[in-house]
Design an enzyme around this catalytic site. Structure first.
Site: not given
Ligand SMILES: NC(=O)c1ccc[n+]([C@@H]2O[C@H](COP(=O)([O-])OP(=O)(O)OC[C@H]3O[C@@H](n4cnc5c(N)ncnc54)[C@H](O)[C@@H]3O)[C@@H](O)[C@H]2O)c1
Length: 306
Positions: A32, A73, A75, A141, A200, A265
């Site tokens: 897509n 494919a 996300q 994920y 970083i 993070r």
């Protein structure tokens, strides 16, 4: 063979398209273009601009009578999956299920699924992780990849669809998107080529297992022509710190800049490395690209993409 490659306009998928075409297969790409690029699909492949979630793609299955599906494919952003787990699940779980259903209905023989090593094993207990390491994702994920992996044996046992999950570590190489968050190699290359300091997150001592896309392609060609099924790690087993990665790329750039450290993070995995021994034992696959050479080729690719 007649092969459908979903996500074949993306980073990894487009390299697999090139390899399958070189081997003489007929390749249909379904993408897509949400992150992939039309120009990355070679002319010899049939390109279909479409979404794996769109019911209309059944027509393609009816017409093409595929022998195999190579499903890339997805996300791919961990951050997006945290912000929007429903959308992540729609694309990654429901999209995969729709393809599996169509594969059964149109008697496809083989289904290859791009899974993940790092995000699937989560905070690792052993290094490098083998395929039997506990799967304890720490993100939606990773959970969506785990969910699809859990469906694969069901489709294999119930419908005789041969299924394979390729659990990649951190794949790097030409064509990776430097604008996203996932490809730290691509991001550093771009930052250095713009004359910026590599940024970083945290102290940089977090480690990743960087595997070249050329080795990932080899795994995909070897597994396509085998009759193996199950899950296979595709990684080097070697941990490289983000600091070391930055050091090598700064050396290639020849600039002598120093990395900039930002705050770490939240929830980022500290160490990750996966063992490719199972695939080596089964098919003789081994990661052959030395990291320094792969980084040089990737750096050169981005030099001409400015
Ligand atoms: N890059 C890595 O290090 C890595 C590691 C582990 C697993 N993977 C997996 O490998 C696969 C390919 O990743 P990549 O790094 O090449 O990413 P990418 O974003 O370059 O490729 C994904 C492709 O899928 C397409 N796509 C996305 N949603 C779609 C949809 N709903 N319908 C049709 N096409 C759609 C995108 O346009 C893109 O071309 C993904 O499944 C990813 O989860 C990648």
């Amino acid at each position: 063979m007649n092969i459908l490659i979903t996500g074949g306009a993306g980073f990894i998928g487009s390299h697999i398209v090139d390899a399958y075409i070189r081997q003489g297969h007929r390749v249909v790409v379904l993408d897509n273009l949400s992150s992939g690029k039309r120009k990355q699909v070679p002319e010899q492949a049939v390109f279909i601009h479409g979404d794996i979630l769109d019911g209309k793609i059944e027509e393609i299955f009816e017409r093409e009578k595929f022998n195999a599906i190579n499903h890339h494919a997805a996300q791919i952003s961990v951050t997006h999956s945290v912000d929007n787990p429903v959308h992540d699940a729609e694309v990654n779980i429901l999209g995969s299920l729709k393809l599996l259903q169509l594969a059964v209905k149109y008697r496809v023989k083989r289904f290859m699924f791009a899974s993940t090593g790092g995000a699937l094993y989560g905070d690792q207990e052993t290094f490098p992780a083998t395929e039997d390491h506990p799967r304890q994702p720490t993100s939606p994920y990773g959970l969506s990849k785990l969910a699809v992996e859990n469906y694969l044996p069901y489709y294999q046992k119930t419908f005789g669809l041969a299924t394979v999950a390729l659990r990649y570590s951190n794949v790097y190489g030409p064509r990776q998107d430097p604008h996203g968050e996932a490809g730290v190699v691509a991001i550093f290359c771009k930052q250095l080529q713009r004359g910026e300091r590599p940024r970083i997150f945290g102290d940089g001592e977090q480690t990743r297992d960087f595997v070249s896309v050329t080795d990932v392609v080899q795994a995909n060609t070897a597994l396509l022509s085998s009759d193996l099924s199950g899950a296979f790690n595709v990684g080097t087993g070697r941990e490289t710190s983000v600091n070391d990665l930055a050091r090598v790329l700064i050396g290639l750039a020849g600039t002598g800049v120093r990395p900039e450290h930002l705050s770490s993070r939240l929830g980022e995995q500290r160490r990750s490395a996966i063992d490719g021994g199972k695939l080596a034992g089964a098919l003789g696959w081994r990661p052959r690209m030395p990291l320094e050479q792969g980084l040089l080729e990737t750096y050169d690719f981005f030099r001409y993409q400015l």
